[in-house]
Scaffold this active site. Structure first.
Site, PDB file in Angstrom:
ATOM      1  N   CYS A 134       7.329   8.884  -6.937  1.00  0.00           N
ATOM      2  CA  CYS A 134       7.195   8.075  -8.143  1.00  0.00           C
ATOM      3  C   CYS A 134       8.041   8.705  -9.240  1.00  0.00           C
ATOM      4  CB  CYS A 134       5.721   8.041  -8.551  1.00  0.00           C
ATOM      5  SG  CYS A 134       5.451   7.252 -10.150  1.00  0.00           S
ATOM      6  N   CYS A 171       5.396  11.684 -13.979  1.00  0.00           N
ATOM      7  CA  CYS A 171       6.026  12.463 -12.897  1.00  0.00           C
ATOM      8  C   CYS A 171       7.215  13.259 -13.424  1.00  0.00           C
ATOM      9  CB  CYS A 171       6.453  11.551 -11.749  1.00  0.00           C
ATOM     10  SG  CYS A 171       5.043  10.960 -10.778  1.00  0.00           S
ATOM     11  N   ARG A 200       0.855  -1.207   0.000  1.00  0.00           N
ATOM     12  CA  ARG A 200       0.000   0.000   0.000  1.00  0.00           C
ATOM     13  C   ARG A 200       0.882   1.245   0.000  1.00  0.00           C
ATOM     14  NH1 ARG A 200      -1.762   0.812   6.339  1.00  0.00           N
ATOM     15  NH2 ARG A 200       0.259   0.204   7.143  1.00  0.00           N
ATOM     16  N   CYS A 223       1.093   6.362  -7.840  1.00  0.00           N
ATOM     17  CA  CYS A 223       1.657   7.539  -8.500  1.00  0.00           C
ATOM     18  C   CYS A 223       0.795   8.747  -8.135  1.00  0.00           C
ATOM     19  CB  CYS A 223       1.649   7.319 -10.009  1.00  0.00           C
ATOM     20  SG  CYS A 223       2.023   8.826 -10.918  1.00  0.00           S
ATOM     21  N   GLU A 277      -2.924   7.935  15.810  1.00  0.00           N
ATOM     22  CA  GLU A 277      -2.651   6.524  16.087  1.00  0.00           C
ATOM     23  C   GLU A 277      -1.639   6.384  17.206  1.00  0.00           C
ATOM     24  OE1 GLU A 277      -1.391   4.187  12.745  1.00  0.00           O
ATOM     25  OE2 GLU A 277      -2.794   5.176  11.397  1.00  0.00           O
ATOM     26  N   GLU A 300      -1.047   8.146   5.882  1.00  0.00           N
ATOM     27  CA  GLU A 300       0.419   8.262   5.893  1.00  0.00           C
ATOM     28  C   GLU A 300       0.999   8.461   4.489  1.00  0.00           C
ATOM     29  OE1 GLU A 300       1.924   4.968   8.238  1.00  0.00           O
ATOM     30  OE2 GLU A 300       1.485   6.079  10.071  1.00  0.00           O
ATOM     31  N   GLU A 331      -0.836  -7.427   9.822  1.00  0.00           N
ATOM     32  CA  GLU A 331      -0.959  -6.744  11.111  1.00  0.00           C
ATOM     33  C   GLU A 331      -1.725  -7.567  12.143  1.00  0.00           C
ATOM     34  OE1 GLU A 331      -0.091  -2.228  10.147  1.00  0.00           O
ATOM     35  OE2 GLU A 331      -2.118  -2.772   9.567  1.00  0.00           O
ATOM     36  N   LYS A 332      -1.730  -8.876  11.924  1.00  0.00           N
ATOM     37  CA  LYS A 332      -2.499  -9.711  12.857  1.00  0.00           C
ATOM     38  C   LYS A 332      -1.883  -9.757  14.248  1.00  0.00           C
ATOM     39  CE  LYS A 332      -0.604 -14.070  10.988  1.00  0.00           C
ATOM     40  NZ  LYS A 332       0.127 -13.440   9.864  1.00  0.00           N
ATOM     41  N   PHE A 333      -0.573  -9.410  14.334  1.00  0.00           N
ATOM     42  CA  PHE A 333       0.045  -9.397  15.666  1.00  0.00           C
ATOM     43  C   PHE A 333       0.314  -7.986  16.177  1.00  0.00           C
ATOM     44  CE2 PHE A 333       1.549 -13.626  13.982  1.00  0.00           C
ATOM     45  CZ  PHE A 333       0.572 -14.344  14.675  1.00  0.00           C
ATOM     46  N   HIS A 334      -0.274  -7.005  15.522  1.00  0.00           N
ATOM     47  CA  HIS A 334      -0.134  -5.627  16.014  1.00  0.00           C
ATOM     48  C   HIS A 334      -1.120  -5.416  17.165  1.00  0.00           C
ATOM     49  CE1 HIS A 334      -0.127  -1.257  16.121  1.00  0.00           C
ATOM     50  NE2 HIS A 334       0.909  -1.250  15.308  1.00  0.00           N
TER      51      HIS A 334
HETATM   52  C1  GLA Z   1       0.593   3.038  10.481  1.00  0.00           C
HETATM   53  C2  GLA Z   1      -0.660   2.908   9.636  1.00  0.00           C
HETATM   54  C3  GLA Z   1      -1.664   1.939  10.176  1.00  0.00           C
HETATM   55  C4  GLA Z   1      -0.990   0.715  10.727  1.00  0.00           C
HETATM   56  C5  GLA Z   1       0.014   1.138  11.753  1.00  0.00           C
HETATM   57  C6  GLA Z   1       0.710  -0.011  12.428  1.00  0.00           C
HETATM   58  O1  GLA Z   1       0.564   4.077  11.375  1.00  0.00           O
HETATM   59  O2  GLA Z   1      -1.293   4.140   9.407  1.00  0.00           O
HETATM   60  O3  GLA Z   1      -2.529   1.608   9.115  1.00  0.00           O
HETATM   61  O4  GLA Z   1      -0.373   0.015   9.701  1.00  0.00           O
HETATM   62  O5  GLA Z   1       1.011   1.902  11.139  1.00  0.00           O
HETATM   63  O6  GLA Z   1       1.619   0.434  13.376  1.00  0.00           O
END
Ligand code: GLA
Length: 617
Positions: free
Chosen positions: A90, A95, A46, A50, A243, A85, A291-294
């Site tokens: 690119c 570009c 992700r 561009c 976040e 974020e 991100e299953k372990f975040h």
């Molecule tokens: C970033 C992203 C989120 C997630 C977190 C994980 O801040 O914006 O989507 O991936 O990291 O720490």
């Protein structure tokens, strides 16, 4: 969102441009980013589209419009969060073309102007046609610093342009709903000052490596530094911590759990520095993928009887007691310049050392105030300096037009400026100032820098204060890594080098200029010097501490105020119990209730939030 509204909760609704479906990449390959090596990426991950692609801009607008049409009257909708974020660059043909057009506009269609600004005659790299210009590439041009700088400026420009494109339908359909995007601390790839301009509210994602290799105490100062940048982006307007993790951060090399107390402390730290929210990534852990372990508020177990849920609930309960703090801010007397373009230029330069550590240096200067409980704004060199008593500009290598003049005016009218080695070296194009460094800062600092010595990590020199110096410095301080060899012109010498061929040459000077003064720190010091220097200076200038007492190591105090009441956050970033001697006065404990007097006890990782009638700022 209906259920949120029914439960009195709000939604910050995000637009989806940060991650796109496979069909979109397959149908319109131009949305896929091209890397510096000119290879187009495959679909995946992700944050890699561009920014120029007309197709991606069109699709993004379309889905944003549909979202706004559908949710515009929803009672839960409180804020738009565009994309996620923003980052990266690119190098596709679209570009390249956009870059050339941006350059043509910048240099008035005059290739000679560009060649001069970039000093392309060096190595016979003069451009004779706009089409010859390409973005920096590992297998192509890398060493035209003006080109590198302009490329980074263009990437920021193009990203901002993309953001504006995303925002347009939202503004049209929901004119009363504000817009933000989540920034990433001091992410180097984008000049966040430019992004902040197009946002209504600033927000950022905060993921420190607590309990790791950097002591919590030092790390906390660096985190506070970033919080203060976010508060400074809009002149003191509160920001959002969009976040933070409720427990572990899975992408860190070691995903260590926050020790008891740290979740609460680091959440309150954000509020202390101006955040009006404490938010989490993520609500519920996904079952699969990366991100299953975040950390999440709801774990795979699926119920609320967890340590993490209790931590989160504790923060929620505290926030309910802090309603009065919302919308308040702080008006620091001290500002420190941390400037993205300056950072780009310093890091790109070959010499005087490979690792020049601009950011670490800024953070160390900042920490000298943080540990005394003195609030600081972290600004860039274009900001207004006039409201401050003390302006600190560590390693101001690049001096953009007008900045030195504004610094002179600031000092002439009574302000105090502190700058250091490796300042006043280049203009906005990375062209060296001729006629003696620190270039346009020479007059205000009253010194001439003839050479700079770069030291190996194993080298050391010392700065020895002169007897009777006006700051009363008496200790000898280590000089490491960079030692500027200066001559005083109108300045007074406060300390000198102890050894080597520049023994006796000035290491610290001050220049009276109009009603104010400018200090020049010629050597890179450790924290010991900065702590002593700035505590003397703060005393001399009558700069107020949030709590007028010496704080024990590990503890800081920050504040916000509504003009009538001060809200004071006393935070212990060590895991040992600490005590703070409160000066006389009336304090109310906002979390526990009741009044507090005399000695304030702070358990390890403890925080106390006090209210008192306004006294300062
Ligand atoms: C970033 C992203 C989120 C997630 C977190 C994980 O801040 O914006 O989507 O991936 O990291 O720490």
């Amino acid at each position: 969102m209906d259920r949120l509204a029914e439960n009195g909760a709000y939604a910050v609704l995000a637009t989806p441009s940060g991650a796109r479906p496979a069909w979109l990449s397959a149908k319109y390959p131009e949305v896929l980013r091209v890397q510096p090596n000119r290879q187009r990426i495959l679909h995946g991950r992700r944050h890699n589209h561009c920014y120029t692609s007309p197709v991606y801009r069109e699709k993004t607008q379309l889905i944003n419009r549909k979202l706004a049409e559908r949710y515009k009257d929803h009672p839960a909708l409180i804020l738009w969060h565009v994309s996620n974020e923003y980052r990266g660059e690119c190098h596709c043909d679209l570009c390249q073309e956009a870059f050339r057009n941006w350059l043509k506009a910048k240099y008035d269609n005059d290739l000679d102007k560009l060649n001069h600004a970039w000093w392309t005659g060096f190595w016979s790299h003069t451009f004779t046609d706009w089409s010859q210009i390409e973005s920096p590439a590992p297998h192509g041009e890398l060493y035209i610093h003006g080109l590198n700088l302009d490329w980074k400026r263009f990437v920021t420009y193009q990203t901002v342009d993309f953001i504006k494109n995303e925002i347009a339908p939202l503004r049209e359909l929901t004119p009363d709903i504000k817009v933000t995007t989540n920034l990433m601390g001091t992410y180097p790839g984008l000049d966040y000052w430019k992004l902040a301009e197009v946002l209504d509210v600033v927000s950022w994602d905060n993921y420190p490596c607590w309990h790791g290799e950097v002591p919590d105490w030092d790390l906390a100062a660096s985190v506070s530094f970033v919080h203060d940048i976010n508060r400074s982006f809009k002149g003191g307007m509160p920001f959002m911590m969009m976040e933070s993790t409720p427990s572990m951060t899975n992408w860190q090399p070691v995903a260590k759990l926050k020790r008891p107390g740290m979740h609460f402390l680091s959440s309150m730290q954000a509020v202390a520095h101006g955040s009006d929210t404490v938010q989490y990534f993520q609500w519920r852990k996904s079952r699969g993928c990366s991100e299953k372990f975040h950390g999440a508020v709801v774990d795979h177990c699926g119920h609320e009887h967890t340590r993490v849920m209790r931590d989160v609930a504790e923060v929620g309960k505290a926030l309910e007691k802090l309603d009065k703090v919302i919308g308040t801010t702080v008006r620091p007397e001290v500002a420190l310049i941390y400037d993205w373009e300056n950072r780009w230029a310093i890091e790109d330069a070959q010499g005087p050392r490979k690792e020049k550590n601009y950011q670490g240096t800024c953070e160390l200067h900042y920490k000298a105030f943080w540990q005394q409980g003195i609030p600081v704004d972290v600004i860039n060199m274009d900001c207004d300096f006039s409201g401050y008593k003390l302006l600190i500009a560590p390693m101001l290598y690049m001096v953009r037009p007008g900045v030195a003049e504004r610094m002179e005016a600031f000092v002439a009218s009574g302000g105090t400026l502190v700058t250091t080695y490796w300042s006043g070296i280049v203009d906005e194009n990375d062209l060296c100032f001729l006629g003696g460094f620190p270039g346009p800062l020479r007059k205000v600092t009253g010194i001439w820098s003839e050479e700079i010595d770069a030291l190996y990590d194993s080298d050391v020199n010392y700065a020895v204060p002169r007897i009777g110096n006006r700051l009363g410095l008496t200790k000898e301080y280590k000089a490491v890594e960079l030692a500027d060899l200066i001559h005083v012109e109108t300045a007074e010498v406060l300390a000198e080098y102890k050894q080597d061929f520049y023994k006796g040459r000035p290491a610290l000077t001050v220049n009276r200029f109009g009603k104010g003064q400018a200090y020049y720190i010629a050597f890179r010091s450790g924290f010991d010097f900065l702590a002593d220097f700035y505590s003397r200076l703060a005393e001399e200038l009558g700069i107020s501490r949030v709590i007028d007492c010496d704080l024990p190591e590990g503890v800081t105090a920050q504040m916000r105020s509504d003009g009538k009441t001060d809200y004071i956050f006393v935070m212990n970033f060590s895991n040992e119990e600490k005590q703070v001697n409160l000066p006389d006065g009336e304090y109310t404990d906002m979390l526990e209730g009741g009044s507090v007097k005399g000695v304030l006890d702070l358990p390890g990782y403890g925080v106390r939030i006090l209210e008192r009638p306004k006294t300062i700022y």
